[in-house]
Motif scaffolding. Structure first.
Motif, short mmCIF file in Angstrom:
data_model
loop_
_atom_site.label_atom_id
_atom_site.label_comp_id
_atom_site.label_asym_id
_atom_site.label_seq_id
_atom_site.Cartn_x
_atom_site.Cartn_y
_atom_site.Cartn_z
N GLU A 1 0.83 -1.20 0.00
CA GLU A 1 0.00 0.00 0.00
C GLU A 1 0.87 1.26 0.00
O GLU A 1 0.56 2.23 -0.67
CB GLU A 1 -0.88 -0.02 1.24
CG GLU A 1 -2.23 0.62 1.03
CD GLU A 1 -3.16 0.28 2.17
OE1 GLU A 1 -3.35 1.19 2.99
OE2 GLU A 1 -3.63 -0.86 2.26
N LEU A 2 1.99 1.19 0.73
CA LEU A 2 2.90 2.34 0.79
C LEU A 2 3.39 2.68 -0.62
O LEU A 2 3.35 3.83 -1.06
CB LEU A 2 4.09 2.03 1.70
CG LEU A 2 5.19 3.09 1.70
CD1 LEU A 2 4.78 4.29 2.53
CD2 LEU A 2 6.51 2.52 2.18
N ASP A 3 3.85 1.66 -1.32
CA ASP A 3 4.38 1.91 -2.66
C ASP A 3 3.30 2.42 -3.60
O ASP A 3 3.56 3.26 -4.46
CB ASP A 3 4.99 0.62 -3.23
CG ASP A 3 6.40 0.41 -2.70
OD1 ASP A 3 6.66 0.87 -1.57
OD2 ASP A 3 7.22 -0.20 -3.40
N GLU A 4 2.09 1.91 -3.40
CA GLU A 4 0.98 2.38 -4.23
C GLU A 4 0.77 3.89 -4.01
O GLU A 4 0.58 4.63 -4.96
CB GLU A 4 -0.28 1.62 -3.83
CG GLU A 4 -1.26 1.43 -4.94
CD GLU A 4 -2.36 0.44 -4.55
OE1 GLU A 4 -3.51 0.71 -4.91
OE2 GLU A 4 -2.06 -0.58 -3.88
N ASP A 5 0.86 4.30 -2.74
CA ASP A 5 0.70 5.73 -2.43
C ASP A 5 1.86 6.55 -2.99
O ASP A 5 1.65 7.67 -3.46
CB ASP A 5 0.63 5.93 -0.90
CG ASP A 5 -0.68 5.40 -0.32
OD1 ASP A 5 -1.58 5.08 -1.12
OD2 ASP A 5 -0.78 5.30 0.91
N ILE A 6 3.07 6.00 -2.93
CA ILE A 6 4.23 6.72 -3.47
C ILE A 6 4.04 6.94 -4.97
O ILE A 6 4.25 8.03 -5.50
CB ILE A 6 5.54 5.96 -3.20
CG1 ILE A 6 5.84 5.95 -1.69
CG2 ILE A 6 6.71 6.57 -3.97
CD1 ILE A 6 7.01 5.06 -1.28
N ARG A 7 3.60 5.88 -5.66
CA ARG A 7 3.40 6.00 -7.11
C ARG A 7 2.31 7.03 -7.42
O ARG A 7 2.47 7.85 -8.33
CB ARG A 7 3.02 4.64 -7.72
CG ARG A 7 4.20 3.69 -7.82
CD ARG A 7 3.81 2.27 -8.23
NE ARG A 7 4.81 1.35 -7.71
CZ ARG A 7 5.99 1.12 -8.30
NH1 ARG A 7 6.27 1.69 -9.44
NH2 ARG A 7 6.86 0.31 -7.74
N ALA A 8 1.22 6.99 -6.67
CA ALA A 8 0.13 7.93 -6.91
C ALA A 8 0.61 9.37 -6.69
O ALA A 8 0.30 10.27 -7.47
CB ALA A 8 -1.04 7.62 -6.00
N SER A 9 1.41 9.57 -5.66
CA SER A 9 1.92 10.91 -5.36
C SER A 9 2.88 11.36 -6.45
O SER A 9 2.85 12.52 -6.89
CB SER A 9 2.63 10.86 -4.00
OG SER A 9 3.13 12.10 -3.68
N CYS A 10 3.71 10.44 -6.92
CA CYS A 10 4.65 10.73 -8.01
C CYS A 10 3.87 11.18 -9.25
O CYS A 10 4.19 12.22 -9.85
CB CYS A 10 5.47 9.47 -8.29
SG CYS A 10 6.50 9.57 -9.75
N PHE A 11 2.84 10.44 -9.62
CA PHE A 11 2.06 10.78 -10.82
C PHE A 11 1.40 12.15 -10.67
O PHE A 11 1.42 12.96 -11.59
CB PHE A 11 0.97 9.73 -11.10
CG PHE A 11 1.51 8.35 -11.42
CD1 PHE A 11 2.85 8.15 -11.74
CD2 PHE A 11 0.66 7.25 -11.41
CE1 PHE A 11 3.33 6.89 -12.03
CE2 PHE A 11 1.14 5.97 -11.71
CZ PHE A 11 2.48 5.79 -12.01
N SER A 12 0.81 12.40 -9.49
CA SER A 12 0.07 13.66 -9.38
C SER A 12 1.04 14.84 -9.37
O SER A 12 0.70 15.91 -9.88
CB SER A 12 -0.87 13.67 -8.19
OG SER A 12 -0.14 13.58 -7.01
N HIS A 13 2.25 14.65 -8.84
CA HIS A 13 3.21 15.76 -8.88
C HIS A 13 3.79 15.97 -10.28
O HIS A 13 4.18 17.08 -10.62
CB HIS A 13 4.29 15.58 -7.82
CG HIS A 13 3.79 16.00 -6.47
ND1 HIS A 13 3.16 15.12 -5.62
CD2 HIS A 13 3.75 17.21 -5.88
CE1 HIS A 13 2.77 15.78 -4.54
NE2 HIS A 13 3.12 17.04 -4.67
#
Ligand SMILES: [Zn+2]
Length: 301
Positions: A3-15
């Motif tokens: 789940e952590l990595d999923e959140d990191i990827r989502a944050s990366c995409f939105s930035h």
């Protein structure tokens, strides 16, 4: 995927989307990507341009977050209908970067593919999925996916339909080709319009002399012209032609017309010489110009 990595990827995409809003499709490394993105009190790099394959140290999962290719790489030759071929790093198949790359394939997690379009600038393509992995040839296949769902909670998904997938790959290739073409043509012309010398990057295009989709259409600088938006449009519409002698010809239709200062601006360059790059190899190819000029004279007739 944790789940952590999923959140990191989502944050990366939105930035990355925020950087797109700031810079447009291509993002500079210095002053853009090197700022990284914030995540739970950390600042996480987007990529590692020296290594290519990148997994953030805060990640818990084994899979890479992003991969990148320099603008010098002949990526276009390495693309298939299914996606872009991306090489393992040199060394052992199971060295850390290759492990991260192959885990991204095994776990089918979305990654960002940063493709260099000119020195120091990248175009992020995301979400991408690694749809193939061949340990013998040491290549993975990188296939653009899609973001689906409502705007505030979009999910990265693979494009499963093979026809749609090929379309997405082709479209990405065309856009990259354009970006790299522009990245080579504009500097050759010192970022000025070859006809009117306008020097405003945001109003300049790299125009093909012989179009992309035709066999002779190549991404070489000598098949290009740096033109401002007006002159590009006029060139494409055969309202302005450029002879193999590098002379501007304005179509009779415009010359006979008499309607205001903008038109005078276009007409004023009739029979003027275009400005060409100082380096001979970068100058417009005369054979291609002749072919294109024939079409201009036909259209004018
Ligand atoms: Zn111009």
């Amino acid at each position: 995927m944790t789940e952590l990595d999923e959140d990191i990827r989502a944050s990366c995409f939105s930035h990355l989307e925020i950087l797109w809003a700031e810079f447009g499709d291509d993002i500079p490394y210095v002053g853009g990507l090197n700022r990284g993105f914030p995540f739970r009190g950390h600042r996480i790099p987007f990529l590692n341009y020296q290594k290519g394959i990148y997994r953030a140290s805060v990640q818990r999962g084994p899979a890479a977050l992003s991969i990148n290719t320099s603008y010098r790489s002949p990526y276009a030759d390495e693309a298939t209908e299914e996606g872009f071929l991306y090489a393992y790093r040199a060394g052992a198949i199971d060295q850390p970067d290759n492990r991260a790359l192959r885990a991204a394939h095994r776990l089918q997690v979305p990654v960002v593919y940063f493709i260099g379009t000119r020195p120091g600038w990248y175009r992020p393509v995301f979400p991408c999925f690694l749809t193939g992995d061949d340990a013998t040839t040491r290549f993975v296949v990188v296939t653009p996916g899609a973001m689906v769902g409502p705007l505030d909670e979009q999910e990265p998904v693979r494009v499963e339909d093979p026809i749609e997938q090929r379309y997405v790959v082709r479209e990405t290739k065309v856009r990259l080709h354009q970006a790299r073409f522009r990245g080579r043509v504009l500097p050759a012309y010192l970022s000025q319009c070859a006809i009117c010398r306008l020097k405003e990057g945001r109003l300049l295009d790299a125009a093909h002399i012989i179009g992309d989709l035709q066999a002779a259409g190549q991404a070489s600088v000598s098949n290009g012209l740096s033109l401002c938006s007006i002159h590009h449009r006029a060139f494409d519409q055969h309202l302005v032609g450029i002879s193999p002698e590098y002379k501007v010809h304005v179509s009779g239709r415009l010359l006979d017309d008499d309607d205001g200062p903008m038109l005078d601006l276009l007409k004023g360059f009739h029979e003027a010489n275009i400005h060409v790059p100082s380096r001979r190899a970068w100058r417009p190819d005369r054979e291609r110009l002749a072919e294109r000029f024939d079409r201009f004279t036909e259209a004018a007739a």
